[in-house]
Write a protein that holds these residues in place. Structure first.
Motif: not given
Length: 352
Positions: A177-192
């Motif tokens: 699944i590929e998803c582009a990130v827009r805007g100034r804020r980074r979504p919360p991502f976690r390695s696990v």
């Protein structure tokens, strides 16, 4: 305004709003149907909506079944090759009336069923957000309008987000699944990714991933000129067939209490739905809110909503999080805007 006029407007809005930038084939067909009273009358055999989705899916389903017709050449999902050039509508209209009895039967006996797997790219940061509020606890997921439950397998896929140096989820998963990130804020991502202790899907007529005809019906709701979506769907079905989801048949307003009652006290209950409430009446939506209020007595419940709002130029898809506690909607957050099929996300996390 009579019923047929309203239905014609639904098709016109579908062409202008739902598929304008994503499906040239369906944009042309829906717009032409809107101006054809006989086709609108045929589509009107559907007892409930969204009628354009159901009508176009009924035709797609018959083509996928192998009903021979020149129209199939305009559908890459059927022909397996690039679409034939020219106007597909004359062949579409001819097909509909040549097979009107079958179309009417499908419209009157089948329900809208969709699983847009790419929306999992929108769900992932939301589930991370919820898990961060209750660290160390697993999520217990309950999806309203689950179809085949493919979104409930979200943590079994691999994700690539624009601007991120690493991927997330299961490395090498058959579902990418590929998803582009827009805007100034980074979504919360976690390695696990967060742990999931329960996966429960509720649907009036859940899809059995081991039933070829039901899978074909689910596939029919993909746009006919987007074979890549069909491929992703089938890959997700392959995972679900090996790792079953707990599916409950029935009205969510009747089944939801039993579904949540079996969730352990350690787990975090998360009720979510994606582009489902458009099939709920205003009264049913109110009852769902009242039910969540009741179920939150004595425990915190998170409700995640992915739905479209507004019409025309003001239309947008919003992901909202409501935290229910002791019968009250204690917190409401607008987490993100997103493209309805999961192509991009704009993270906000703003209190409402």
């Amino acid at each position: 305004m009579c019923r047929l006029e309203k239905l014609a407007q639904y098709f016109e809005r579908f062409a202008r709003k739902e598929v304008r930038d994503s499906s040239p084939l369906y944009r042309r067909l829906a717009s032409a149907v809107a101006g054809d009273r006989d086709l609108v009358d045929l589509a009107g055999h559907a007892p409930s909506g969204p009628t354009p989705n159901l009508f176009l899916a009924a035709v797609h389903y018959l083509l996928l079944q192998g009903v021979p017709h020149r129209l199939a050449a305009f559908y890459p999902t059927v022909s397996g090759s690039a679409p034939m050039s020219g106007d597909p509508f004359p062949d579409f209209r001819a097909f509909c009336f040549e097979h009107a009895e079958q179309v009417r039967f499908l419209l009157s006996t089948r329900k809208v069923q969709t699983n847009e797997v790419r929306r999992c790219g929108i769900l992932l940061p939301a589930f991370n957000c919820i898990a961060s509020r209750r660290p160390g606890r697993p999520l217990a997921l309950v999806e309203v309008g689950t179809s085949a439950g493919l979104l409930l397998s979200w943590d079994r896929y691999e994700y690539a987000y624009s601007g991120e140096k690493q991927s997330y989820g299961v490395q090498g998963s058959t579902v990418q699944i590929e998803c582009a990130v827009r805007g100034r804020r980074r979504p919360p991502f976690r390695s696990v990714l967060p742990r999931v202790s329960r996966r429960i899907g509720i649907d009036l007529d859940p899809i059995d991933v081991h039933d070829p005809d039901q899978i074909l019906w689910l596939q029919a709701f993909m746009w006919g000129d987007q074979p890549e979506r069909v491929q992703r769907l089938r890959q997700a079905i392959g995972i679900a067939s090996r790792q079953p989801i707990e599916l409950l048949a029935g009205d969510a307003l009747e089944v939801l209490p039993a579904a949540t009652s079996g969730i352990s006290r350690e787990a975090v209950p998360v009720v979510f739905h994606s582009h489902t409430l458009n099939q709920f009446s205003p009264e049913a939506r109110r009852r769902l809110e009242e039910m969540l209020s009741s179920l939150s007595q004595g425990r915190r419940i998170y409700k995640l909503s992915l739905e479209g709002t507004g019409q025309g130029a003001t239309s947008q898809s919003r992901m909202e999080l409501t935290v229910w506690s002791d019968g009250q909607a204690a917190e409401r957050w607008l987490l993100a805007y997103y493209e309805p099929h999961g192509e991009w996300i704009e993270w906000l996390e703003e209190s409402l």
